[in-house]
Every structure is written in C-alpha cells, then in structure tokens.
Design an enzyme around this catalytic site. Structure first.
Site, short mmCIF file in Angstrom:
data_model
loop_
_atom_site.label_atom_id
_atom_site.label_comp_id
_atom_site.label_asym_id
_atom_site.label_seq_id
_atom_site.Cartn_x
_atom_site.Cartn_y
_atom_site.Cartn_z
N ARG A 97 0.81 -1.24 0.00
CA ARG A 97 0.00 0.00 0.00
C ARG A 97 0.83 1.28 0.00
O ARG A 97 0.46 2.25 -0.66
CB ARG A 97 -0.94 0.01 1.21
CG ARG A 97 -2.06 -1.00 1.12
CD ARG A 97 -2.88 -0.96 2.38
NE ARG A 97 -3.86 -2.04 2.40
CZ ARG A 97 -4.41 -2.51 3.52
NH1 ARG A 97 -4.09 -1.98 4.69
NH2 ARG A 97 -5.29 -3.47 3.45
N CYS A 125 -9.89 -1.21 4.97
CA CYS A 125 -11.33 -0.96 4.80
C CYS A 125 -11.78 0.37 5.41
O CYS A 125 -12.66 1.05 4.88
CB CYS A 125 -12.13 -2.10 5.41
SG CYS A 125 -11.48 -2.69 6.97
N HIS A 238 -18.19 -0.70 9.39
CA HIS A 238 -17.40 0.21 10.21
C HIS A 238 -18.11 1.57 10.21
O HIS A 238 -18.63 2.01 9.18
CB HIS A 238 -15.99 0.41 9.62
CG HIS A 238 -15.14 -0.82 9.69
ND1 HIS A 238 -15.45 -1.94 10.42
CD2 HIS A 238 -13.93 -1.08 9.11
CE1 HIS A 238 -14.49 -2.84 10.29
NE2 HIS A 238 -13.57 -2.35 9.50
N1 LIG Z 1 -11.84 -7.99 6.65
C1 LIG Z 1 -11.81 -6.79 6.13
O1 LIG Z 1 -12.70 -5.95 6.36
C2 LIG Z 1 -10.65 -6.40 5.23
C3 LIG Z 1 -10.67 -5.15 4.60
C4 LIG Z 1 -9.62 -4.76 3.77
C5 LIG Z 1 -8.57 -5.64 3.58
N2 LIG Z 1 -8.57 -6.84 4.21
C6 LIG Z 1 -7.45 -7.74 3.95
O2 LIG Z 1 -7.97 -8.86 3.23
C7 LIG Z 1 -7.24 -10.02 3.58
C8 LIG Z 1 -8.21 -11.11 4.03
O3 LIG Z 1 -8.90 -10.68 5.18
P1 LIG Z 1 -10.18 -11.49 5.73
O4 LIG Z 1 -10.81 -10.56 6.69
O5 LIG Z 1 -10.97 -12.04 4.61
O6 LIG Z 1 -9.47 -12.69 6.56
P2 LIG Z 1 -10.04 -14.16 6.87
O7 LIG Z 1 -11.51 -14.19 6.97
O8 LIG Z 1 -9.24 -14.61 8.03
O9 LIG Z 1 -9.61 -15.01 5.58
C9 LIG Z 1 -8.26 -15.30 5.29
C10 LIG Z 1 -8.18 -16.13 4.03
O10 LIG Z 1 -6.80 -16.32 3.73
C11 LIG Z 1 -6.57 -17.73 3.58
N3 LIG Z 1 -5.22 -18.10 3.96
C12 LIG Z 1 -4.66 -18.07 5.19
N4 LIG Z 1 -3.39 -18.57 5.15
C13 LIG Z 1 -3.16 -18.92 3.86
C14 LIG Z 1 -2.07 -19.52 3.17
N5 LIG Z 1 -0.93 -19.85 3.81
N6 LIG Z 1 -2.20 -19.74 1.84
C15 LIG Z 1 -3.33 -19.41 1.18
N7 LIG Z 1 -4.42 -18.86 1.79
C16 LIG Z 1 -4.33 -18.61 3.10
C17 LIG Z 1 -7.61 -18.37 4.50
O11 LIG Z 1 -7.78 -19.74 4.16
P3 LIG Z 1 -8.38 -20.80 5.23
O12 LIG Z 1 -9.87 -20.64 5.18
O13 LIG Z 1 -7.92 -22.10 4.69
O14 LIG Z 1 -7.80 -20.48 6.57
C18 LIG Z 1 -8.82 -17.51 4.17
O15 LIG Z 1 -9.36 -17.89 2.94
C19 LIG Z 1 -6.20 -9.58 4.63
O16 LIG Z 1 -4.99 -9.30 3.97
C20 LIG Z 1 -6.82 -8.33 5.19
O17 LIG Z 1 -5.83 -7.46 5.72
C21 LIG Z 1 -9.58 -7.24 5.01
#
Ligand SMILES: NC(=O)c1ccc[n+]([C@@H]2O[C@H](COP(=O)([O-])OP(=O)(O)OC[C@H]3O[C@@H](n4cnc5c(N)ncnc54)[C@H](OP(=O)(O)O)[C@@H]3O)[C@@H](O)[C@H]2O)c1
Length: 332
Positions: A97, A125, A238
C-alpha cells in the site's frame, strides 16, 4: 478473464466471489486458493463448484487477474509469482500500500493515479469509506485538518474474529470465562481502543494505516489527520465520527448539494434515523449522516460515516479496480 482468488474461503474472498458473479465480471476460468487447511473444500460460483487449491509458484500461470485476500505473509510470498505469470494483481493486504511504485487505488477517488503498474493495492477498509467521504467534501473547499474516530466491526479482522464475538457473547451470558485469541480483551459487550500493535508513540498500526493511506490516496501528503481506531462488538460495517476543518468558509447547503451528487455516497440529510445511516450491511454505498457545522473551529464540519467493510471497504473496491483495468487495457 481467467481469474484467481487467494483467500477464497475467507471473509473478503467470499464476498468477492459473490460480487464477481452478481456484477457479471467476465470470468472464463476461476481458481480458488486458501490455506492447506482448506484443501478439499469446494466453493460455489455461478452454478459451478470450484475446488479449493493450495498455492504454489505456478498457481497463477494463464491468469489475467489475481485477487489477493489472504494475509500479508501470503501476499509477500506469492504476489511476485503472480506478477511473473503476467497477471494483473489486486492486493488487499497492507504489503504494497505505501510502496511508492504501487498505486493505492479507490477508483471513485483516484483512478488517475494508476500508472500501469501490474500490482494495484487496495487500502484498509476504514480508509476506503473515509477517502470516499473526504474526496467529496474536498470539492466544497480545500481540507485543512481531519479528526476521525472509527468504530470497527469484528469482520474487519476476518471470519475467525467474528466467531470469537459470537462465542464470547454466549460465554458472557452463561457466565463462563471468555476465550480470546484475536483481541487483547474479550470483545463481547466491550469496546477495545486497540487495533493492531502499538508504535513507540502509542499509535496503533491500524491508526497509522488510516493516516498514511488516506494522505497517499488523496495526494495530500501534508493533510493534518488524526485517527483513533476502536474495535466494537458488531459483526459487520465500520462507522466513523469525522470532524474536518476547511481552509476557508463554506455553507451547509454547498456540503449537502455536493454530497448528494457524489458517486458512491448515500446522503442522509435529515436528522431522523433512516435505514443505512446506522446500518449498511450488504450495501455498496458509503452512508453519510449526522452532518452539522462544528463551531469549535472557524470552518468545521462534523459527520457520521458508515459502510460495509467487507463489501465496500474491500471486495467491491478490488472489483472496481479490476473493472478499471479492464476499461483501461485488455490483459494480454
Ligand atoms: N476484513 C476486512 O474488512 C478487510 C478489509 C480490507 C482488507 N482486508 C485484507 O484482506 C485479507 C483477508 O482478510 P479477511 O478478513 O478475509 O481474513 P479471513 O476471513 O481470516 O480469511 C483469510 C483467508 O486467507 C486464507 N489463507 C490463510 N493462510 C493462507 C495460506 N498460507 N495460503 C493461502 N491462503 C491462506 C484463509 O484460508 P483458510 O480458510 O484455509 O484459513 C482464508 O481464505 C487480509 O490481507 C486483510 O488485511 C480485510
């Protein structure tokens, strides 16, 4: 387009798959990746069932777009492979970023910053909804200073954090000790003024992200900006209390007219509670309400800004970036 979603089983990844389908993004082939824990799982997409795969260095061969929605560690290791495969990479982690070579894009606000880089970063986000609001406000008069406090739902920390809120609420009501692995304190019935880790001055990493990313996206490196980020016991969306100071005078009528016309903003101009102003789950817009003149400074404005963090703050923004790239250049 041949597409891959890394993190397809996660909170953002699942939202993205739904949007790719509902917005009819032209997906010819889709590969879904997650951690080794999810191998063997299947995800539904457009009437098909896609097998979840493990990542490897040739995972992205033949892909036009790769969406990274997993973690910083995964992006650090695998984005270079995706770039090498010739794909456009849309990364929602924080790894790229603030890289000066990589555009940090919210297409409604700064599409012009895209410099044909193969990697395009999506912001935090909390930043997305703030910059959509501030960019519209800046059409009224130049911004001088912004003070924002964000009230952030547990889905901002992913699916397991949402589970922790659900389980913690039950444990609390049953007078059992609450488990906590995601948050520094139990989150049920609590507000926690710490998201991420502290730096030497006491800012949290989340607050620093909001301040730095907002300045980069608005192209306003010396904007006075102070953020406080608080985790609250909600599942989605949020909310932000925003105080901004203009560099010269303005009228509330100008603000109302400008926000009412701004793309991606739903203005709640009356003071009565209206659907969306206080709850925006599942929607595409940034909701702006509680607008009032802040008379504690010469040219001040106060507002309440809400949006769905998983959708507007992450998945939809990533898809808007892909749509922007498609309009700008057809991937070879
Ligand atoms: N949540 C938000 O509001 C938000 C907003 C902006 C950006 N983000 C970013 O988006 C990303 C995902 O966030 P999230 O909230 O969706 O998290 P999450 O619900 O914890 O999902 C994480 C995902 O990553 C996968 N993963 C974890 N370790 C991995 C590996 N070694 N190889 C391949 N896949 C792997 C997980 O697979 P499994 O199901 O197998 O564990 C799951 O599909 C992060 O980088 C976060 O900073 C999130």
């Amino acid at each position: 387009m041949n597409c891959a979603v890394v993190g397809a089983t996660g909170a953002v990844g699942r939202e993205l798959l739904g949007l790719l389908e509902s917005r009819a993004f032209p997906v010819a082939m889709l590969r879904c990746f997650a951690s080794p824990r999810s191998i063997g799982r299947k995800v539904p997409f457009a009437g098909r069932v896609i097998d979840v795969q493990a990542l490897h260095e040739h995972a992205f061969d033949g892909c036009d777009f790769v969406f990274f929605d997993a973690s910083d560690a995964v992006s650090k290791e695998f984005v270079p492979f995706a770039v090498r495969s010739g794909a456009w990479v849309i990364d929602n982690s924080s790894v790229y970023r603030l890289d000066p070579q990589v555009p940090l894009i919210v297409p409604d606000v700064n599409a012009a910053m895209w410099n044909n880089s193969r990697i395009l970063a999506g912001p935090n986000c909390t930043t997305v909804q703030l910059v959509v609001f501030l960019a519209a406000c800046a059409k009224v008069a130049p911004l001088k200073r912004v003070v924002v406090a964000s009230y952030q739902s547990t889905s901002g920390a992913g699916l397991l954090a949402m589970d922790e809120l659900r389980a913690g609420t039950v444990d609390f009501l049953e007078s059992k000790p609450e488990c906590r692995s995601f948050f520094p304190e139990p989150i049920a019935f609590n507000c926690i003024p710490q998201i991420g880790s502290f730096d030497a001055e006491g800012w949290t990493s989340e607050e620093t992200k909001v301040m730095m990313e907002t300045r980069k996206i608005l192209g306003h490196e010396d904007l006075g900006l102070v953020a406080t980020a608080v985790r609250v016991p909600t599942l989605h969306c949020h909310a932000q209390s925003v105080f901004l100071e203009y560099s010269h005078d303005f009228t509330m009528e100008q603000v109302h007219t400008t926000l009412a016309d701004a793309p991606g903003i739903q203005l709640h101009a009356t003071y009565a509670c209206s659907r969306g102003q206080y709850a925006a789950t599942g929607g595409d817009d940034v909701h702006v309400g509680r607008l009032r003149r802040d008379r504690s400074v010469p040219f001040g404005l106060a507002a309440w800004v809400v949006s769905d963090n998983l959708r507007r703050g992450a998945a939809l923004n990533a898809l808007h970036i892909a749509e922007m790239v498609c309009r700008g250049i057809a991937p070879s």
